[in-house]
Every structure is written in structure tokens, then in C-alpha cells.
Design an enzyme around this catalytic site. Structure first.
Site, PDB file in Angstrom:
ATOM      1  NE  ARG A 148      -4.358  -0.150   2.505  1.00  0.00           N
ATOM      2  CZ  ARG A 148      -5.235  -1.130   2.628  1.00  0.00           C
ATOM      3  NH1 ARG A 148      -4.842  -2.385   2.499  1.00  0.00           N
ATOM      4  NH2 ARG A 148      -6.502  -0.872   2.857  1.00  0.00           N
ATOM      5  NE  ARG A 183     -10.659   1.962   5.040  1.00  0.00           N
ATOM      6  CZ  ARG A 183     -11.579   1.023   4.782  1.00  0.00           C
ATOM      7  NH1 ARG A 183     -12.826   1.218   5.171  1.00  0.00           N
ATOM      8  NH2 ARG A 183     -11.252  -0.075   4.150  1.00  0.00           N
TER       9      ARG A 183
HETATM   10  P1  AMP Z   1      -8.448  -3.460   4.172  1.00  0.00           P
HETATM   11  O1  AMP Z   1      -9.237  -4.595   4.717  1.00  0.00           O
HETATM   12  O2  AMP Z   1      -7.475  -3.875   3.101  1.00  0.00           O
HETATM   13  O3  AMP Z   1      -9.316  -2.310   3.742  1.00  0.00           O
HETATM   14  O4  AMP Z   1      -7.517  -2.914   5.365  1.00  0.00           O
HETATM   15  C1  AMP Z   1      -8.096  -2.426   6.561  1.00  0.00           C
HETATM   16  C2  AMP Z   1      -7.072  -1.661   7.356  1.00  0.00           C
HETATM   17  O5  AMP Z   1      -5.969  -2.508   7.668  1.00  0.00           O
HETATM   18  C3  AMP Z   1      -6.440  -0.461   6.653  1.00  0.00           C
HETATM   19  O6  AMP Z   1      -7.244   0.710   6.725  1.00  0.00           O
HETATM   20  C4  AMP Z   1      -5.146  -0.319   7.444  1.00  0.00           C
HETATM   21  O7  AMP Z   1      -5.391   0.231   8.722  1.00  0.00           O
HETATM   22  C5  AMP Z   1      -4.750  -1.776   7.659  1.00  0.00           C
HETATM   23  N1  AMP Z   1      -3.926  -2.289   6.553  1.00  0.00           N
HETATM   24  C6  AMP Z   1      -4.229  -3.310   5.708  1.00  0.00           C
HETATM   25  N2  AMP Z   1      -3.250  -3.532   4.834  1.00  0.00           N
HETATM   26  C7  AMP Z   1      -2.283  -2.622   5.112  1.00  0.00           C
HETATM   27  C8  AMP Z   1      -1.020  -2.317   4.539  1.00  0.00           C
HETATM   28  N3  AMP Z   1      -0.549  -2.996   3.471  1.00  0.00           N
HETATM   29  N4  AMP Z   1      -0.299  -1.305   5.089  1.00  0.00           N
HETATM   30  C9  AMP Z   1      -0.749  -0.618   6.151  1.00  0.00           C
HETATM   31  N5  AMP Z   1      -1.935  -0.828   6.733  1.00  0.00           N
HETATM   32  C10 AMP Z   1      -2.710  -1.836   6.223  1.00  0.00           C
END
Ligand code: AMP
Length: 216
Positions: A88, A166
């Protein structure tokens, strides 16, 4: 086949990933799911990341890089994987490059799912997630089966204000990855607007073409 799935939060990557992995015989690795499992089990990592996640902020690169390094070294990813939610940031992408070199593997494709932000906000505020399986549904467009036994909740980070945060983070930190991977000739952009099946058709057309020409 080794894929990365990029796109703003709420673009539908999680749902499409499940179909891709089932059809193409590869494993999904969702960084968000891994982190949520740690939060649910109240591991030291889970406790450390709770505040970031609930506020819709990224967890520090060093934590997520170590987590993914451990996970990717497991045998189930040998045949291929789809990374959903990782990398990310540019430092995460650079760390992934080094991991793959050490594993003597290379990426085949970076799918970028494109959906306008306003549509995402309306989608995510109606998203509900099953506490037991982590599977997500949309209350109108992808409702849970009536005969299912689900314990649905709204993720703290699916509330409107957090979603906007986000999306801003996506624009500033994650979108530069499209350029990063374009320079390696790996990017395929997919229009993510429309019915789930139509979006999946667009994705599988790209992946079928890759499979047939055996370029992975
Ligand atoms: P997601 O389910 O992919 O939308 O991720 C939910 C949350 O997990 C994000 O808003 C971040 O807080 C954290 N997160 C997930 N993947 C990452 C990543 N590659 N780097 C940093 N934070 C992450």
C-alpha cells in the site's frame, strides 16, 4: 500466477479476489484480513494495530512488512498468490520486490480496480461483515443469503468519515504504486463499476489472456 490487486478501499477487491482465487487455483493473501484476525485474537500485534485500523490509518510499514514476509513464506503460496491490500506504500512495494527476489519468484500482473470515490462511499456505508468468516456483503447489491447463519457488523472503519480518510490515504500513498508497477509493464486497469459478475468478466478476460499466452 502471482498477482497484486490494487484499488481504493471498497472497490470490491475482496469479493473479486475470492472468485479469482477459486477459478485460477491461487491463494488470496489479504493484509486487512490478517490484521483483523490478529485484532480478534488480541495478539500483541493485534493490540498494537487496533488504533490505526479503527481510525482508517495505515499501520506502520515495518509491522505489515514483517507480517507479510512470514505469511508469504508458507508453503500454500508456492503455487501462486493474489495480494489484496498489500503493498500500500512505495516502501512496502520495495520490500515485496526484495522478498520475491529471495524466493526466486516474480510478479505476473497488477490489477487496478477503478471505482469513483462517491460510489465507494455509498457502497461502504452499506457494507456489513460477518464476524465469524470475515466475508462481506452489501445490504442491497450483495445481501447475505436468507438461510445463512451470519453475525453481521459494520466495521469501525466503514463509517463515512473514516472512509473519506481512507480514500485520501489511498490517493496520496497507494496510488503512486500504479506508476511504480506501470514502469515494469505489469498494470492492467479494470473498470470496477457495475454488477459483480460483469466486473469479474472484465478481470477474467485479462487473466485468461495471460494464462493462454503462458506469460506467467
Ligand atoms: P483493508 O481490509 O485492506 O481495507 O484494510 C483495513 C485496514 O488494515 C487499513 O485501513 C489499514 O489500517 C490496515 N492495513 C491493511 N493492509 C495494510 C497495509 N498494506 N499497510 C498498512 N496498513 C494496512
Amino acid at each position: 500466477m502471482r498477482l497484486i490487486f490494487l484499488g481504493p478501499p471498497g472497490a470490491g477487491k475482496g469479493t473479486q479476489s475470492q472468485h479469482i482465487c477459486a477459478d485460477f487455483g491461487i491463494r488470496q493473501l489479504s493484509s486487512g484480513d490478517l490484521l483483523r484476525a490478529n485484532m480478534r485474537d488480541q495478539t500483541p500485534l493485534g493490540l498494537e494495530v487496533t488504533k490505526f485500523m479503527n481510525n482508517g490509518e495505515l499501520v506502520p510499514d515495518s509491522l505489515i512488512i514483517d507480517l507479510i514476509k512470514d505469511e508469504l513464506s508458507k508453503p500454500q503460496y508456492k503455487k501462486g498468490f493474489l495480494l489484496d491490500g498489500f503493498p500500500r506504500t512505495i516502501p512496502q512495494a520495495a520490500a515485496l520486490d526484495s522478498m520475491l527476489i529471495k524466493m526466486n519468484q516474480k510478479l505476473d500482473c497488477v490489477l487496478v480496480l477503478e471505482v469513483p470515490h462517491e460510489l465507494i462511499i455509498s457502497r461502504l456505508s452499506l457494507r456489513r461483515t460477518d464476524r465469524k468468516t470475515g466475508k462481506s456483503f452489501h445490504l442491497i447489491f450483495n445481501p447475505p443469503p436468507a438461510d445463512g447463519d451470519f453475525d453481521l457488523y459494520q466495521r469501525e472503519d466503514d463509517k463515512e468519515e473514516t472512509i473519506r480518510n481512507r480514500l485520501e490515504i489511498y490517493e496520496s500513498l497507494t496510488k503512486p504504486l500504479i506508476k511504480y508497477y506501470s514502469s515494469m509493464g505489469l498494470v492492467h486497469k479494470i473498470n470496477g463499476v457495475g454488477m459483480l459478475e460483469d466486473v469479474y468478466d472484465r478481470i477474467s478476460t485479462v487473466l485468461d489472456r495471460m494464462t493462454k499466452s503462458n506469460i506467467y
